[in-house]
Design an enzyme around this catalytic site. Structure first.
Site, PDB file in Angstrom:
ATOM      1  CG  ASP A 113      -2.284  -0.498   0.983  1.00 18.22           C
ATOM      2  OD1 ASP A 113      -2.466  -1.221  -0.011  1.00 18.22           O
ATOM      3  OD2 ASP A 113      -3.191  -0.169   1.770  1.00 18.22           O
ATOM      4  CG  ASP A 167     -24.457   1.378   6.506  1.00 16.23           C
ATOM      5  OD1 ASP A 167     -24.601   2.285   5.657  1.00 16.23           O
ATOM      6  OD2 ASP A 167     -24.875   0.219   6.332  1.00 16.23           O
ATOM      7  CG  PHE A 168     -21.319   7.478   5.313  1.00 16.44           C
ATOM      8  CD1 PHE A 168     -21.299   8.861   5.257  1.00 16.44           C
ATOM      9  CD2 PHE A 168     -20.235   6.823   5.886  1.00 16.44           C
ATOM     10  CE1 PHE A 168     -20.230   9.586   5.749  1.00 16.44           C
ATOM     11  CE2 PHE A 168     -19.159   7.529   6.386  1.00 16.44           C
ATOM     12  CZ  PHE A 168     -19.154   8.923   6.321  1.00 16.44           C
ATOM     13  CD  GLU A 214     -16.047   2.884  -6.202  1.00 22.83           C
ATOM     14  OE1 GLU A 214     -16.895   2.020  -6.509  1.00 22.83           O
ATOM     15  OE2 GLU A 214     -14.855   2.609  -5.963  1.00 22.83           O
ATOM     16  CG  ASN A 215     -21.480   2.986  -3.879  1.00 19.65           C
ATOM     17  OD1 ASN A 215     -21.857   2.757  -5.022  1.00 19.65           O
ATOM     18  ND2 ASN A 215     -20.549   2.261  -3.277  1.00 19.65           N
TER      19      ASN A 215
END
EC number: 2.7.2.1
Length: 389
Positions: A134, A268-269, A319-320
């Site tokens: 990473d 959790d958004f 992304e979401n």
């Protein structure tokens, strides 16, 4: 037969796996083995060796016998490579020994990765195993960005510098952004926002990073799902001296009980947004702090780069979550940053532009694919040794 690579991401209690064809990018199979060593799991997985057998069994049950997959290598995600492991590295006993020496730099991440490598080498001894780090992408950060302003002798003796993380994702996404725009990577000035449970930002000029938000460890920088991100070091001393907390207690708090979870009790958004809509003050504060820190870094990277061509969102939240993207970039038209509300709200899963035509700075959403990047890194380092099926 097409050649493929088995990519493994070994955590303390889980192993994620994917089989990909590095040439075509085709995903052959993927999955996750969870709750390793935990009691009460649906299928008892006592240790990482048992988890590896579950991987093989899962592949077989999906119709993918190992002998039929055309496996040519096994790629391993390793979080921290220190100063000397910064290229995809074919693993041997010396590599394992060096990784163990580096474990204090990433005590939560490197030990399970090493264990996963050792187990996989025993299970698949005839295949080359490649470690992909990473930290590698950020190895050559400019000294002004990589250096902490602490005692130089202490820093040098203990290899203390800003290493950066999520490098595989930042590199892949920056390259994909250039390809999407059909513009040479070398000509672009980019900000990449990798927003998942772990979150990091990078400033990339001509394909090379010049800044990133994470540092010696993945704890620095943005507010994350369970990590604090930037915090005054004095907080640690205060808690140690005044609250009677041990170093281990403080480390566990900053890693596992801070960030969005520490402030709002939730990572959790989707749930966080629901709680905000119902008037939950703690959820609202957690979200506000998260967005504030992101905007702070975007502003800093605008100044670092001088001019920016592209801002790209990636990873699970990036992304979401259209609301996060909107709130991070709202009110920045003076800097050339605008969003098209309709494009931003689009649920498409492919790379897409979400800024209006003609905007000075292009804003993109680009799905990350660290597994494919690792598979291709394996193919790159092994080259002709792989042959072709």
């Amino acid at each position: 037969m097409s050649r493929s690579v088995l990519v493994l991401n070994s955590g303390s209690s889980s192993v994620k796996y994917a089989v990909l064809e590095p040439d075509s990018g085709v995903l052959v199979a993927d999955g996750i083995v969870e709750r390793i060593g935990e009691e009460g799991a649906e299928r008892a997985v006592t240790d990482h060796a048992a988890a590896m057998q579950v991987v093989f069994d899962s592949l077989a049950s999906d119709g993918h016998r190992l002998d039929d997959l055309g496996l040519v290598a096994v790629g391993h995600r390793v979080v921290h490579g220190g100063q000397d492991l910064y290229r995809p590295t074919v693993v041997d006993d010396a590599t394992i020994a060096r990784l163990k020496e580096l474990s204090p730099l990433a005590p939560l991440h490197n030990p399970p990765a090493i264990l996963g490598i050792e187990v996989a080498r025993k299970a698949l001894p005839d295949l080359p195993h490649v470690a992909v780090f990473d930290t590698a992408f950020f190895h050559d950060l400019p000294p002004a960005a990589a250096t902490y302003a602490i005692d130089a002798e202490v820093a040098g003796s203990w290899h203390i510098r800003r290493y950066g993380f999520h490098g595989t994702s930042h590199q892949y996404v920056s390259e994909q952004a250039a390809a999407f725009l059909n513009v040479p990577l070398e000509s672009l000035s980019q900000i990449v926002l990798h927003l998942g449970n772990g979150a990091s930002a990078s400033a990339i000029l001509g394909g090379r990073p010049v800044e990133t938000s994470m540092g010696l460890t993945p704890m620095e920088g943005l507010v994350m799902g369970t990590r604090s991100g930037d915090v005054d070091p004095g907080v640690i001393f205060y808690l140690w001296r005044t609250a009677g907390m041990s170093v281990e207690d403080i480390e566990a708090m900053l890693n596992r009980r801070s960030g969005v979870r520490g402030l709002g009790g939730e990572i959790d958004f989707r749930v966080l947004h629901q709680r905000i809509e119902s008037g939950d003050a703690a959820a609202q504060l957690a979200y506000d702090v998260y967005i504030h820190r992101l905007r702070k870094y975007v502003g800093a990277y605008l100044a670092t780069l001088g001019s920016v061509d592209v801002i790209t969102f990636t990873a699970g939240v990036g992304e979401n979550d259209a609301a996060v993207r909107r709130d991070v970039l709202s009110g920045l038209t003076a800097f050339g940053i605008e969003l098209d509300e309709h494009l931003n709200a689009s649920p498409a899963r492919t790379a897409r532009r979400i800024s209006p035509d003609g905007a000075p700075i292009t804003v993109l959403v680009v799905p990350t694919n660290e597994e494919l990047a690792i598979a291709r890194a394996c193919a790159g380092v092994l080259g002709g040794r792989l042959g072709h099926g």
